[in-house]
Design an enzyme around this catalytic site. Structure first.
Site, PDB file in Angstrom:
ATOM      1  N   GLY B 321       0.758  -1.103   0.002  1.00  0.00           N
ATOM      2  CA  GLY B 321      -0.137  -0.237   0.126  1.00  0.00           C
ATOM      3  C   GLY B 321       0.825   1.075   0.068  1.00  0.00           C
ATOM      4  O   GLY B 321       0.612   2.168  -0.631  1.00  0.00           O
ATOM      5  N   TRP B 324       2.426   1.738  -3.369  1.00  0.00           N
ATOM      6  CA  TRP B 324       1.241   2.160  -4.368  1.00  0.00           C
ATOM      7  C   TRP B 324       1.432   3.655  -4.460  1.00  0.00           C
ATOM      8  O   TRP B 324       1.305   4.178  -5.599  1.00  0.00           O
ATOM      9  CB  TRP B 324      -0.037   1.692  -3.867  1.00  0.00           C
ATOM     10  CG  TRP B 324      -1.067   2.260  -4.746  1.00  0.00           C
ATOM     11  CD1 TRP B 324      -1.665   1.780  -5.987  1.00  0.00           C
ATOM     12  CD2 TRP B 324      -1.794   3.338  -4.591  1.00  0.00           C
ATOM     13  NE1 TRP B 324      -2.703   2.441  -6.467  1.00  0.00           N
ATOM     14  CE2 TRP B 324      -2.810   3.667  -5.567  1.00  0.00           C
ATOM     15  CE3 TRP B 324      -1.935   4.561  -3.430  1.00  0.00           C
ATOM     16  CZ2 TRP B 324      -3.699   4.614  -5.596  1.00  0.00           C
ATOM     17  CZ3 TRP B 324      -2.509   5.454  -3.757  1.00  0.00           C
ATOM     18  CH2 TRP B 324      -3.529   5.668  -4.766  1.00  0.00           C
ATOM     19  N   HIS B 325       1.706   4.277  -3.245  1.00  0.00           N
ATOM     20  CA  HIS B 325       1.691   5.763  -3.379  1.00  0.00           C
ATOM     21  C   HIS B 325       2.906   6.489  -4.168  1.00  0.00           C
ATOM     22  O   HIS B 325       2.657   7.310  -4.784  1.00  0.00           O
ATOM     23  CB  HIS B 325       1.799   6.338  -1.866  1.00  0.00           C
ATOM     24  CG  HIS B 325       0.499   6.281  -0.998  1.00  0.00           C
ATOM     25  ND1 HIS B 325       0.332   4.923  -0.488  1.00  0.00           N
ATOM     26  CD2 HIS B 325      -0.273   7.250  -0.972  1.00  0.00           C
ATOM     27  CE1 HIS B 325      -1.044   5.267  -0.250  1.00  0.00           C
ATOM     28  NE2 HIS B 325      -1.441   6.479  -0.331  1.00  0.00           N
ATOM     29  N   GLY B 326       3.945   5.666  -4.090  1.00  0.00           N
ATOM     30  CA  GLY B 326       5.211   6.210  -4.818  1.00  0.00           C
ATOM     31  C   GLY B 326       6.320   5.236  -5.054  1.00  0.00           C
ATOM     32  O   GLY B 326       6.353   4.541  -4.092  1.00  0.00           O
ATOM     33  N   PHE B 469       0.608  10.489  -7.299  1.00  0.00           N
ATOM     34  CA  PHE B 469       0.682   8.975  -7.231  1.00  0.00           C
ATOM     35  C   PHE B 469      -0.142   8.420  -8.292  1.00  0.00           C
ATOM     36  O   PHE B 469      -0.574   7.055  -8.293  1.00  0.00           O
ATOM     37  CB  PHE B 469      -0.197   8.876  -5.805  1.00  0.00           C
ATOM     38  CG  PHE B 469       0.622   9.428  -4.642  1.00  0.00           C
ATOM     39  CD1 PHE B 469       1.879   9.701  -4.644  1.00  0.00           C
ATOM     40  CD2 PHE B 469      -0.405   9.917  -3.786  1.00  0.00           C
ATOM     41  CE1 PHE B 469       2.520  10.319  -3.737  1.00  0.00           C
ATOM     42  CE2 PHE B 469       0.375  10.691  -2.612  1.00  0.00           C
ATOM     43  CZ  PHE B 469       1.603  10.817  -2.669  1.00  0.00           C
TER      44      PHE B 469
END
Lengths: 314, 469
Positions: B321, B324-326, B469
């Site tokens: 997770g 996923w943001h970066g 993102f």
């Protein structure tokens, strides 16, 4: 969507437009009333004071925070005022210069920085700092109109002119920071003993310099410089353009190009960037581009020589 | 196109009028929505439209194949095609440089110098969001939770619907496709709640978040010269900046969708009013956290395979997770901190047989979230650890304020934002439903006051944080 929903939708939109328009005008006029009585603080007070005394001073200083903190106008004489304002650039200065009475003899010192002239991102938006006087000062309004920084929404929602400034204005209305009658516009900077370590650390940091990059003149900054030239030619004032000292300027290419531009424009320009080279002292600096009071004092004394010379030749 | 731009102010009313002009045919409305969504996205960079179109084609086709395949193995094969293609595209555009860099660093660590493998890749806006959306479609068909749609325009509209295209909420096909495939109706409730939510969202974004952002940016850009007091205040400001920025975006998205007759799922539910981190994740970026729960945590086995595997699954879910943001280790660490504390909470709850903490839980949760945000915001690991060490060795001193006007504006707006949240929390009502409480005159008055606040306090137009993102 039936007719009833359409009616309700039109009702919400129309009522919101009308109510927001009315509220906006009430707030706008109230803020106008309040701000006209404020003579302290950088939000509006300094501008109000400037517009009141601008034609009665012999020496006026324009520019950004470096002008504001570097030129101790008290040294330049009793009849001097520093109109340097944090976060402004050549667009803001030129609009203010346009407000001066053409017939009055004055020495005008304009602080300029290479940053404005070779920064591609400079868009002249610092002029928006004068929106507070939009449609209330003819000369400022004409400059703002030609700047391209007035949006269509602005003519509907006039309180946009006070964007970001309300708290400062209200605070200075109820509790002025200082006695504006004794204020000459110069704001000295100091470094507390506890902050000296941090200051020394900042001054030690090596910046990434790319002196070999192509220095492209910013067209907007250039346009404003030309506007100042036109203003200067149509008045009896003497103009002196300066760049004040920087802690450790490693690139000279931009300074040389700027000197050349000023020469081409036939404007009197002195570059003091390296004024402290050889006898520098951290005590003179708050950070790499802003001097403390002691630095400003030394620099203004040097500038005074030029001012005295200018007075003799005028 | 940004929600907080003049372009959108012109674009949306035009789409709205044309859209309801075709009210008798939802198919025509869908075509209009599809074209408008591509214009909306193409305004940023039309070249990347090809990626969305490719992804839409692929999953539309794969969805049909999964459904029509008679055998489970064959269905699985098609699901793998969808997973590999979608995650492959995401991997190339979002993570290639990250893995190339990490590989080179690892090789260099063991003594092998590797040439620079990084490429000059532009990250397509919204790729993480629409990839997760299309993935959930394929997985749900595989799990036989939904049927594959037969209508290509409906599916393409589902993938690219402009209010949620670039930063969510990540809508599930089970919620959105049925709405796309039937006639939408606009009613007074949708108008009232939609309008209010759009304007509150704008206020949250351009007034609160952007004003706080000016201070945060100035401090984090030179974090090494600031003391703990300043860094702590900047981090607290960031916690609220990112909340108001992203929840503001979600509000505008959900409100705009309402005016088009759609009901999106809620994305934020006052997350800082959480007594536990577990509760925080039920309230923060809900569409992502529920996605991770349903498609990752449960797929890994959830809590059905023993205590050790439950913690492993939780940790893996939060690490991924974070990623996923970066494409940065900082995001992985951010996810790791959340995973660690979620695991600790799980252990405490099961040992003590409790389900939440007392009121001190609000402070505990905020502190954990705050520490994790430092990794989220800082440029790199070194900067984040230096900030944390300064704060923990209590290197406090006088607060650096910078531009006093800006700072005071930020605090004032933050207080207003928190008061609105507190009111919603005490009234136990969602912002999504709040507009319904008012008659039209009162609603217009409230919106007018919000417009005035926007005029007086909007800050420089900045991109929404979650666009990256």
């Amino acid at each position: 969507m039936n007719t009833r929903i359409i009616k309700e939708l039109i009702k919400v939109v129309t009522m919101t437009i009308i109510l927001s328009f009315v509220i906006d005008k009430i707030v706008f006029h109230t803020l106008n009333w309040i701000s006209d009585k404020v003579y302290t603080g950088q939000s509006i007070g300094k501008l109000n004071q400037f517009l009141q005394i601008k034609d009665s001073k012999e020496v006026l200083v324009f520019g950004n925070s470096r002008a504001n903190h570097h030129i101790d106008v008290k040294i330049l004489g009793k009849s001097a005022y520093n109109m340097g304002v944090d976060g402004t650039g050549i667009a803001y200065s030129s609009a203010l210069l346009n407000t001066l009475e053409k017939g009055t003899k004055q020495l005008i010192i304009v602080h300029i920085d290479t940053k404005n002239f070779f920064d591609n991102s400079y868009d002249g938006s610092d002029i928006k700092g004068l929106k507070i006087k939009y449609n209330r000062n003819e000369k400022i309004t004409s400059f703002l109109n030609s700047s391209g920084h007035i949006s269509i929404i602005q003519s509907f929602y006039k309180s946009l002119n006070y964007n970001g400034k309300v708290i400062g204005i209200i605070k200075n209305f109820y509790k002025p920071n200082y006695d504006y009658k004794t204020y000459n516009g110069y704001d000295p900077l100091f470094v507390n003993e506890s902050d000296e370590k941090a200051r020394d650390f900042i001054l030690k940091i090596e910046d990434d310099h790319n002196c070999e990059r192509k220095y492209q003149v910013n067209e907007i900054a250039m346009d404003y410089l030309k506007k100042i030239k036109v203003i200067s030619e149509s008045s009896k004032k003497q103009y002196l353009f300066i760049t004040s000292p920087i802690y450790n300027d490693k690139c000279k290419k931009d300074n040389d190009i700027l000197k050349e531009i000023m020469k081409q424009q036939n404007l009197q320009y002195i570059d003091y960037t390296d004024f402290f080279k050889g006898n520098n002292n951290n005590q003179f600096w708050k950070d790499k581009t802003h001097m403390t009071q002691s630095g400003a004092e030394k620099f203004t004394n040097e500038l005074l020589k030029q001012v005295q010379f200018a007075s003799k030749t005028n | 196109m940004l929600f907080n731009s003049i372009e959108f102010l012109i674009f949306f009313p035009i789409v709205f009028i044309l859209y309801w002009f075709f009210k008798s045919s939802h198919k025509k409305q869908n075509i209009l929505l599809l074209i408008s969504s591509y214009v909306f996205y193409g305004w940023w960079d039309y070249r990347f439209l090809s990626l969305i179109i490719f992804s839409s084609f692929l999953d539309f086709y794969v969805g049909k194949k999964i459904e029509s395949s008679p055998k489970k193995e064959e269905k699985k094969k098609w699901l793998i095609v969808s997973l590999c293609s979608n995650l492959g595209l995401l991997g190339v555009f979002k993570y290639y440089n990250f893995f190339a860099d990490s590989f080179a660093d690892t090789m260099s660590f063991i003594g092998w110098e590797v040439n620079d493998l990084t490429l000059n890749i532009i990250l397509p806006v919204g790729i993480s969001f629409y990839t997760f959306q299309t993935l959930s479609y394929s997985i749900d068909i595989y799990r036989e939770k939904i049927n594959a749609t037969k209508n290509m325009v409906s599916f393409f509209t589902f993938v690219s619907l402009f209010p949620q295209l670039v930063a969510g909420p990540i809508e599930r096909a089970s919620n959105l496709i049925p709405q796309i495939e039937q006639n939408r109706k606009l009613n007074i409730s949708l108008i009232k709640t939609g309008f209010l939510q759009i304007f509150i969202g704008l206020f949250r974004k351009v007034a609160i978040a952007d004003n706080l952002g000016v201070y945060v940016d100035s401090i984090y850009a030179n974090s090494d010269i600031h003391n703990a007091t300043t860094l702590l205040i900047a981090t607290i400001f960031y916690a609220f900046q990112i909340y108001f920025d992203f929840s503001g975006y979600s509000d505008i998205a959900i409100g705009s969708a309402k005016l088009l007759g759609f009901k999106f799922n809620r994305n934020f539910n006052l997350p800082y009013f959480s007594r536990t981190l577990t509760e925080f994740w039920r309230r923060w970026h809900m569409s992502l956290s529920f996605w991770l729960r349903d498609y990752l945590y449960i797929s890994l086995g959830g809590n059905r395979k023993g205590i050790v595997l439950t913690y492993r699954n939780l940790m893996l879910t939060m690490l991924l997770g974070g990623l996923w943001h970066g494409s940065s280790w900082n995001f992985v660490i951010w996810g790791g901190i959340h995973g660690l504390f979620l695991s600790i909470e799980k252990y405490i709850f099961s040992s003590l047989k409790i389900s939440t903490f007392n009121v001190l839980g609000y402070i505990y949760t905020f502190l954990v979230v705050l520490i994790a945000w430092i990794f989220f915001r800082a440029q790199d690991f070194d900067t984040a650890s230096s900030i944390i060490s300064k704060i923990f060795v209590l290197d406090f001193g006088s607060l650096f304020i910078g531009n006093l006007n800006q700072f005071v504006n930020g605090i004032l707006l933050l207080i207003i934002g928190l008061m609105i949240d507190l009111k919603l929390f005490n009234a136990k009502i969602a912002l999504e439903d709040y507009g319904d409480k008012y008659n039209i005159v009162r609603l217009s008055l409230i919106i007018s006051v919000v417009i005035l606040m926007l005029c007086l306090f909007y800050s420089t137009t900045e991109n929404f944080i979650y666009f990256q993102f």
